[in-house]
Each structure stands twice: as structure tokens, then as C-alpha cells.
Design an enzyme around this catalytic site. Structure first.
Site: not given
Ligand code: FAD
Ligand code: GLY
Length: 657
Positions: A301, A325-326, A329, A498, A607-608
Site C-alpha cells: 500500500r 492512496h494507502y 486507492g 552482512k 571502512n579502510s
Molecule cells: P499501484 O496500484 O501500486 O500501481 C503503481 C504502479 O506504478 C505499479 O504498476 C508500478 O509498477 C508502477 N511504477 C512504480 N514506479 C514506477 C516507475 N518509476 N516507472 C514506471 N512505473 C512505475 N484499497 C481499497 O480501496 N480497498 C481495499 O479493499 C484495499 N485493499 C488492499 C489490500 C491490500 C493487501 C493492499 C496492498 C492494498 C489495498 N488497497 C485497497 C489499497 C490499494 O490497492 C492502493 O491504494 C492502490 O492500488 C494504489 O494505486 P496506485 O495506482 O497508486 O498504485
Molecule cells: N483497505 C483494506 C486494506 O488496505 O487492507
């Protein structure tokens, strides 16, 4: 390539924004490093502002607005693609146990626009048969809903493609090129890409590109299946307990989630994580214990310090931020897409966005923590203390295996002329991690007597190393001793090692095969493994895949002070690594330390070059400054190298004649 707008990140947020902008007439490209790593695939798909107990008023309003957009938004996407998103306005039931207290008492049954109903013991068991016997009541949130997030991202991807959004998967954005306050282009693994406007939507990885306070919060999940002999779906609503939720899908699968772990980007499911989920889920809904398990997975997340997203303008007018979006999202995708498209395409900033602006983190000290450690403060005249733009100050922390360090310089304890010199140098370096040769301390080798006691281990994190081990087996044994040594010195939770496997006494080059074998075993034993390796990109990748916490490629032979001789390979390692890259061995002078950091190394181990300097404490301080300078230079984005001279003063407006 010409585009109006390039979106970096192809998760749920990036794709939702891309579609919205495309529908409004923009020419859009999405660049995604890895579609499969997106948290969007890992999520549960709950649309749960009420069950998630969001208390921040602006966030609550954002979430409610987004939830209300869902029926229309998913219908539009389904029309565009002919595919199903699994949107299901099923409501969420949040049962409570005796020990949580009677959570119904004194709480209003309606939170603003979103109703909530308290159910007493008998009512909740009647409403939802099969709940654990010790459930004493619970809340019913009828407006909360769910979507099949995996189906949703597939639909978003297809819709974007059908609409003519150019989507490039496996394209990593490596850096922003900034010129005169604008983003002039982005450096990617397929070359330079330019557009009029850029959107950062890289989820948990946002801080790799910009100094934003976004960090990964790992969630482990699993899925069971309703067995064939159960004819009707036993659950038709989400169950949301404390630290557990159970999300039934219409396809008879049931998602169980989720852990919330501050362990950086440490991959994999763990027995503890899954055990916890299963125990909690079975307590809440006991019949799950008989259901066949279908799958385990995990995801990251994008968390921010206040758990609110970062939305809106950035430090450059042609770069917009949509990340952080934690836990919400999936829920927030439609409103994020609408508000970001309003902002970019219509120049219509929604007032609510100001609450989510990145500048809310600005009221922190303008000097980055890495510049403030005690070794520097007294010796830098105040007028020389650099003040930096906020964006740079935010990017100082180094995270290894979930542990945060402010200093990016690690040091060692060997080769000093005296223990006192070593102590002074460690302090002057401002380092927070010191590596110690377990074998030499154990055998009280010359220069190592009393060494373990010579440092204040309440302030310094010990990095036990396996120096002197020639085989994987020896290194594994010594790593275990190292863990005990750290425990004895009060670092109960220190699982760092390490890893050095060095059979060759002349060049002291590490054995790649032995290192990989030992790393695999140590990771299984729960160590955070920091392997010392030759600068071999393939090996670095393999070590990352087996779960190492960092890789530590050598700059040149250990103790040689020859400087960076492996630059090209180190660059490849940095480009491909998802774990910190610590350049180790061979750095002889501060200029070389800065150069390694300018390449994008996450940290250095020196280190060195310190211990063998004529004045080790002064050299330690010089190395510290160089590490900081190199890091800041890397974050600032160096100017492109040009073939020809270019006048410093612009020619426009020049008086002629
Ligand atoms: P992501 O979906 O993570 O996508 C980011 C993308 O950016 C990835 O594909 C990555 O490869 C790409 N990227 C990263 N760096 C680079 C770069 N330098 N160049 C190009 N591409 C890059 N939300 C809800 O609303 N309801 C839920 O029930 C819910 N449950 C969840 C349960 C779990 C276990 C988790 C982990 C999350 C949950 N969430 C939930 C949260 C939600 O999944 C995230 O908040 C959301 O997916 C974020 O979307 P995003 O597009 O910002 O990021
Ligand atoms: N919204 C559920 C989760 O992030 O686990």
C-alpha cells in the site's frame, strides 16, 4: 514520441486518470514499470469509507464522493469494454467481540450522509448466520460496497487501450529532467520521453522518483473457495473485523485480508502473517476452516505519514501528483481521476484538493535530518549550512528491511590505529550502521579486543559481518553467532547480517555461488541479508529474488582504495534493483563517495579509506559530507551533458547595433 500527457504508473490510479483525460480529448501515454506489481492486483476491492473508520473530514468527503461515483463509473467502463468489473453494492458488516467493548453504545446510527446501524447480539447472528459465537454485536454499513479489483484493473487496461491511450508496460521512469522550473522530459529505460504534462502515479514507489513521504505498507492476503457441496453463497456481504476482513465474491471465492506491515518492500507471504489471518478469519466466521485454500499473495500500500493521499500540483507546473492512496486507492480511483482531470485539462482545481496537497508536509525542518547529526552541527558555520527546498529534505531516509536510517553512510571498525580513533571516527561520520566482523570479535583478533563494548549500541545499529568465511556453510554459522552477539549487546530484534563468502585470499573477491546459497538459507532463517558481491547485475537480481534486504556491490577490490572501477555494472544494478544498493569496498576518497551516490546508490559502506587516513575522524566527516552531497546531487538531477558550449546568459533581449 509526442503526447500531451504522460502518466507514470499504470496501477488503478494511473489508468483511471488516463481514461478520464482521454475521454476529455487529451493524447495520453501511460508508462508502467510492471503492471503485475501494482497494489491494485493485491487489494481486496472494498469500497469501505464507513467500515475503515475514516475520521479526517476532507478524506471522508472524498471517499464518500468516490463511492457514490462507483455505479456510474463501472457501468461506463463495462460499456466501453463489454467486461464485468464485479462491482457489488453488498454492504459491510463489522462484528465486534466482548473484549472490544460495546461499540454500539453512544454512537449515532448515522454518520452524516452515510447511514450506519448498530445490531445487538441476537440481531447480528440472525442477520448473518455462521458468525463466531463470541460476536456480541456489530455495525451494518449498507452504503459500503466492493468491486473485484483484479477484474477492475483488467477492465481499466482494456478500456484505456480501446480508447487509444498508449500503454507501455515494462517501462521504468528513472528520473525527471528539470529545466527552469519545468519538467523538460523523463529519463526511462527506453530513452528520453517528453510531453507537455506529467502525472506521477507510482503508488508505493513514489519516493524513488521524487522526495515525497510515501512508503510501502505491506499487506498479505489469501483466498479460499466455497466448496461445491455448499450450493448457495454462504456470505453475501463483506465481514470487517479488527485486523481482519472477509470479502466474498460472486464467483464463490472469498478473499481474506490483510496484514499491515512496515517492512519496506520485503516480498513474500510469511507463516506468521498467514497464520494470523487464518486464526482471525476462522474466529470471525468459523466455517471457513473447511474451505479449500486457493491462493496467497501480498502487495504494498502507498502509505503517507497522515494516511491521506497526495493529490494536486507539485513543485513544477507541468507535473501533477496522484499517489499515497494507502488503504483506499481502489475506492478513490474515480474521484481521483475526475479531480486530477479537472485540474490538468480544465484548469479547474477543486477546493477539496488543497487538503491533500504535498505542501502539508512542509512544516518540517528545512534542513534534512541527514544534515543535522551531531557530527556536523558544531563544525559547519551556520551561514554555510545548506538550506534546501522541501522536496529534497523529504528524501533522506534509508529503509532497509523495514528499518529506517537517516544516514546513508555505513562504516566499519577494522584497521584503526586505536579504539579511540575508531570511536571518534564513528561519531564524526554520523553513521547509524557499523559493521563488525563476528569472527574477529569472537576470537579477540588483534585490534578487536573490547571492540564490541567500545561503541554505544543503543545509538548504533550493529551489522554483524561474516568476514573470514570461505564457504557458505561457514558464513551461515557465523551469521547465527552474529545474531546472538547483537542480542547480547541489547539489540534483541537485530536480524541483519552482512554476508561475505570470500575463498580467495589474494584479491579477496566474493564467491557468487557460495554467497547465493548462503543468502537463500539465511533468508529462510529470517535474517535480513546484506550480501557483499562483485558488481554483477545478474547475481544482484538473483539475490534480490531470494529475498535479500540489499545488495552490496564492490566499487573495486576491498581495502584497495582504487575508487569506482565498476561504474557501468553498478549503474545496471541500481537501475534494476528494487532493494537498496549499498556500494561497498574500494572507495578511497570523498570524491569517489560522492560519485557513487550521484549514480543513485542508496548508501555506502566505507571502512579502510577512513581508518587508514592520516586523520581518520576528519576523513570520516569528509566522507559523510560527500555522501550527503552525492545524494542531493542525485535527487536534484544533474544537467544534461552537451556537445557544444552554451552561453550562461540568454541571447533573447540582447541590445544589438
Ligand atoms: P499501484 O496500484 O501500486 O500501481 C503503481 C504502479 O506504478 C505499479 O504498476 C508500478 O509498477 C508502477 N511504477 C512504480 N514506479 C514506477 C516507475 N518509476 N516507472 C514506471 N512505473 C512505475 N484499497 C481499497 O480501496 N480497498 C481495499 O479493499 C484495499 N485493499 C488492499 C489490500 C491490500 C493487501 C493492499 C496492498 C492494498 C489495498 N488497497 C485497497 C489499497 C490499494 O490497492 C492502493 O491504494 C492502490 O492500488 C494504489 O494505486 P496506485 O495506482 O497508486 O498504485
Ligand atoms: N483497505 C483494506 C486494506 O488496505 O487492507
Amino acid at each position: 514520441m509526442t503526447s500531451d500527457i504522460v502518466i507514470i504508473g499504470g496501477g488503478v490510479i494511473g489508468l483511471a486518470i488516463a481514461i478520464e483525460l482521454k475521454l476529455r480529448g487529451a493524447k495520453v501515454t501511460v508508462l508502467c514499470r510492471d503492471f503485475q506489481e501494482a497494489a491494485a492486483h493485491a487489494a481486496a476491492g472494498m469500497l469501505a469509507p464507513d467500515a475503515e473508520h475514516i475520521t479526517d473530514e476532507a478524506m471522508k468527503s472524498l471517499c464518500w464522493r468516490s463511492r457514490s461515483l462507483y455505479p456510474e463509473w463501472t457501468r461506463k467502463l463495462e460499456d466501453l469494454t463489454g467486461l464485468n468489473t464485479g462491482y457489488w453494492p453488498c454492504g459491510i458488516l463489522a462484528p465486534v467481540y466482548q473484549e472490544q467493548g460495546n461499540k454500539g453504545v453512544g454512537i449515532q446510527g448515522c454518520q452524516g450522509e452515510s447511514p450506519a446501524y448498530w445490531l445487538e447480539t441476537a440481531a447480528i447472528h440472525q442477520y448473518q448466520p455462521g458468525l463466531g459465537a463470541d460476536v456480541v454485536g456489530g455495525w451494518w454499513y449498507p452504503e459500503d460496497a466492493q468491486v473485484d479489483n483484479r477484474a477492475l484493473v483488467h477492465v481499466l487496461w482494456t478500456a484505456a487501450q480501446n480508447l487509444g491511450v498508449e500503454i507501455k508496460d515494462q517501462v521504468t521512469t528513472e528520473a525527471f529532467l528539470q529545466q527552469q522550473g519545468q519538467i523538460a522530459g523523463i529519463q526511462t529505460n527506453i530513452g528520453l520521453i517528453r510531453a507537455d504534462h506529467y502525472v506521477l502515479a507510482t503508488g508505493a514507489w513514489a519516493s524513488e522518483l521524487l522526495p515525497l513521504p510515501v512508503s510501502p505498507r505491506k499487506g498479505q492476503m489469501l483466498k479460499v473457495r466455497v466448496p461445491e457441496f455448499v450450493t448457495e453463497l454462504p456470505l453475501k456481504r463483506v465481514l470487517f473485523g479488527e485486523n481482519i476482513y472477509i470479502v466474498p465474491r460472486r464467483d464463490r471465492s472469498i478473499i481474506i485480508g490483510a496484514t499491515s506491515e512496515d517492512v519496506g518492500f520485503t516480498p513474500h507471504n510469511t507463516p506468521t502473517g498467514i497464520q494470523h489471518l487464518l486464526a482471525q478469519a476462522i474466529r470471525l466466521y468459523p466455517q471457513l476452516q473447511h474451505y479449500p485454500i486457493q491462493e496467497f499473495w501480498w502487495g504494498f500500500r502507498p502509505a503517507t505519514p497522515d494516511e491521506l493521499p497526495i493529490l494536486g500540483t507539485s513543485h513544477c507546473p507541468n507535473l501533477t501528483l496522484a499517489t499515497g492512496h494507502y488503504r483506499n486507492g481502489i475506492l478513490l480511483a474515480p474521484i481521483t481521476a475526475t479531480l486530477i482531470a479537472d485540474l490538468i485539462w480544465e484548469q479547474k482545481p477543486e477546493p477539496l484538493l488543497s487538503h491533500f496537497h504535498h505542501s502539508r508536509f512542509h512544516n518540517q525542518p528545512s534542513i534534512p535530518p541527514m544534515l543535522t547529526h551531531s557530527a556536523l552541527t558544531p563544525t559547519l558555520p551556520h551561514s554555510h549550512t545548506p538550506t534546501l527546498s522541501h522536496s529534497l529534505t523529504q528524501h533522506s531516509a534509508l529503509i532497509i528491511a523495514g528499518k529506517t536510517f537517516q544516514s546513508r553512510l555505513m562504516t566499519g571498525t577494522g584497521k584503526y590505529r586505536s579504539i579511540e580513533e575508531m570511536q571518534q571516527s564513528v561519531v564524526a561520520s554520523g553513521c547509524e550502521i557499523v559493521t563488525v566482523a563476528v569472527r574477529r570479535v569472537q576470537t579477540k583478533a588483534p585490534g578487536h579486543e573490547g571492540l564490541a563494548e567500545a561503541l554505544d549500541w543503543s545509538k548504533i545499529w550493529m551489522l554483524p559481518n561474516t568476514a573470514g568465511c570461505q564457504t557458505a556453510e561457514e558464513a551461515i554459522r557465523v551469521a547465527r553467532l552474529g545474531r546472538e552477539m547483537a542480542k547480547l549487546l541489547g539489540q534483541e530484534d537485530n536480524n541483519f547480517v552482512k554476508l561475505e563468502v570470500i575463498p580467495d585470499p589474494k584479491y579477496l573477491l566474493p564467491d557468487p555461488i557460495g554467497t547465493l546459497a548462503a543468502a537463500e538459507q539465511l533468508v529462510k532463517e529470517g535474517f535480513a541479508v546484506l550480501p557483499y558481491i562483485n558488481a554483477d547485475p545478474m547475481l544482484a537480481k538473483r539475490l534480490e529474488e531470494v529475498g535479500c534486504a540489499t545488495v552490496m556491490p564492490l566499487a573495486s577490490p576491498i581495502g584497495s582504495g582504487q575508487g569506482l572501477k565498476t561504474t557501468a555494472n553498478i549503474q545496471i544494478i541500481i537501475e534494476n534493483a528494487k532493494i537498496p544498493v549499498v556500494v561497498d569496498a574500494g572507495i578511497g576518497a570523498p570524491s569517489e563517495a560522492a560519485q557513487a551516490m550521484e549514480l543513485g546508490a542508496d548508501a555506502l559502506l566505507i571502512n579502510s579509506a577512513i581508518a587508514l587516513a592520516q586523520n581518520p575522524p576528519a576523513m570520516a566527516q569528509a566522507m559523510s559530507l560527500a555522501t550527503i552531497a552525492g545524494r542531493l546531487a542525485y535527487l536534484s538531477g544533474r544537467m544534461p551533458i552537451k556537445d557544444y558550449a552554451s552561453a550562461s546568459s540568454p541571447l533573447t533581449g540582447k541590445v544589438t547595433g
